[in-house]
Design a protein around this motif. Structure first.
Motif, PDB file in Angstrom:
ATOM      1  N   ILE A  24     -11.267   0.845  -2.223  1.00 32.46           N
ATOM      2  CA  ILE A  24     -11.019  -0.584  -2.020  1.00 32.46           C
ATOM      3  C   ILE A  24     -11.424  -1.374  -3.259  1.00 32.46           C
ATOM      4  O   ILE A  24     -10.681  -2.249  -3.719  1.00 32.46           O
ATOM      5  N   VAL A  25     -12.584  -1.069  -3.810  1.00 29.84           N
ATOM      6  CA  VAL A  25     -13.046  -1.770  -5.006  1.00 29.84           C
ATOM      7  C   VAL A  25     -12.086  -1.536  -6.165  1.00 29.84           C
ATOM      8  O   VAL A  25     -11.729  -2.466  -6.899  1.00 29.84           O
ATOM      9  N   TYR A  26     -11.636  -0.298  -6.348  1.00 32.49           N
ATOM     10  CA  TYR A  26     -10.702   0.012  -7.431  1.00 32.49           C
ATOM     11  C   TYR A  26      -9.376  -0.721  -7.244  1.00 32.49           C
ATOM     12  O   TYR A  26      -8.831  -1.285  -8.197  1.00 32.49           O
ATOM     13  N   ALA A  27      -8.850  -0.733  -6.030  1.00 30.49           N
ATOM     14  CA  ALA A  27      -7.575  -1.414  -5.758  1.00 30.49           C
ATOM     15  C   ALA A  27      -7.687  -2.906  -6.041  1.00 30.49           C
ATOM     16  O   ALA A  27      -6.776  -3.512  -6.620  1.00 30.49           O
ATOM     17  N   ASN A  28      -8.796  -3.522  -5.653  1.00 25.59           N
ATOM     18  CA  ASN A  28      -8.988  -4.945  -5.924  1.00 25.59           C
ATOM     19  C   ASN A  28      -9.085  -5.222  -7.416  1.00 25.59           C
ATOM     20  O   ASN A  28      -8.531  -6.209  -7.906  1.00 25.59           O
ATOM     21  N   ALA A  29      -9.770  -4.366  -8.149  1.00 23.52           N
ATOM     22  CA  ALA A  29      -9.886  -4.547  -9.600  1.00 23.52           C
ATOM     23  C   ALA A  29      -8.528  -4.392 -10.277  1.00 23.52           C
ATOM     24  O   ALA A  29      -8.179  -5.158 -11.179  1.00 23.52           O
ATOM     25  N   ALA A  30      -7.748  -3.421  -9.835  1.00 26.71           N
ATOM     26  CA  ALA A  30      -6.418  -3.214 -10.411  1.00 26.71           C
ATOM     27  C   ALA A  30      -5.501  -4.397 -10.108  1.00 26.71           C
ATOM     28  O   ALA A  30      -4.736  -4.844 -10.976  1.00 26.71           O
ATOM     29  N   ALA A  31      -5.574  -4.938  -8.905  1.00 26.38           N
ATOM     30  CA  ALA A  31      -4.757  -6.096  -8.546  1.00 26.38           C
ATOM     31  C   ALA A  31      -5.151  -7.307  -9.379  1.00 26.38           C
ATOM     32  O   ALA A  31      -4.287  -8.050  -9.863  1.00 26.38           O
ATOM     33  N   ARG A  32      -6.434  -7.514  -9.563  1.00 26.84           N
ATOM     34  CA  ARG A  32      -6.925  -8.647 -10.365  1.00 26.84           C
ATOM     35  C   ARG A  32      -6.457  -8.520 -11.809  1.00 26.84           C
ATOM     36  O   ARG A  32      -6.020  -9.493 -12.417  1.00 26.84           O
ATOM     37  N   GLN A  33      -6.527  -7.324 -12.359  1.00 28.39           N
ATOM     38  CA  GLN A  33      -6.080  -7.110 -13.734  1.00 28.39           C
ATOM     39  C   GLN A  33      -4.577  -7.384 -13.855  1.00 28.39           C
ATOM     40  O   GLN A  33      -4.128  -7.998 -14.822  1.00 28.39           O
TER      41      GLN A  33
END
Length: 77
Positions: A24-33
């Motif tokens: 979940i943390v990785y997916a959120n970071a990728a979406a933000r980027q």
């Protein structure tokens, strides 16, 4: 179930929960980027629409959508 069986079950559940959290943390970071990559064009378009507001209904809708995206993508930060 034996004591060791319970320990194994708890360990498996903890590993599953931790891997879910990391995903979940990785997916959120990728979406933000990904959103931040669009900020240049979104900010440029929004500034242009603010300087010269569109006259047509379609133009006003596009301008409103661009302004909304600028806020959602947090481009001013």
């Amino acid at each position: 179930m034996t004591y060791q069986g319970w320990r194994a079950l708890v360990a498996c559940l903890l590993v599953a929960a931790a891997s879910s959290l990391v995903s979940i943390v990785y997916a959120n970071a990728a979406a933000r980027q990904s959103e931040q990559r669009w900020c240049g064009i979104v900010t440029t378009l929004d500034d242009a629409y603010r300087a010269t507001p569109p006259q047509s209904e379609a133009g006003r809708k596009i301008a409103a959508d661009i302004a909304r995206l600028r806020g959602e993508f947090r481009c001013d930060r």
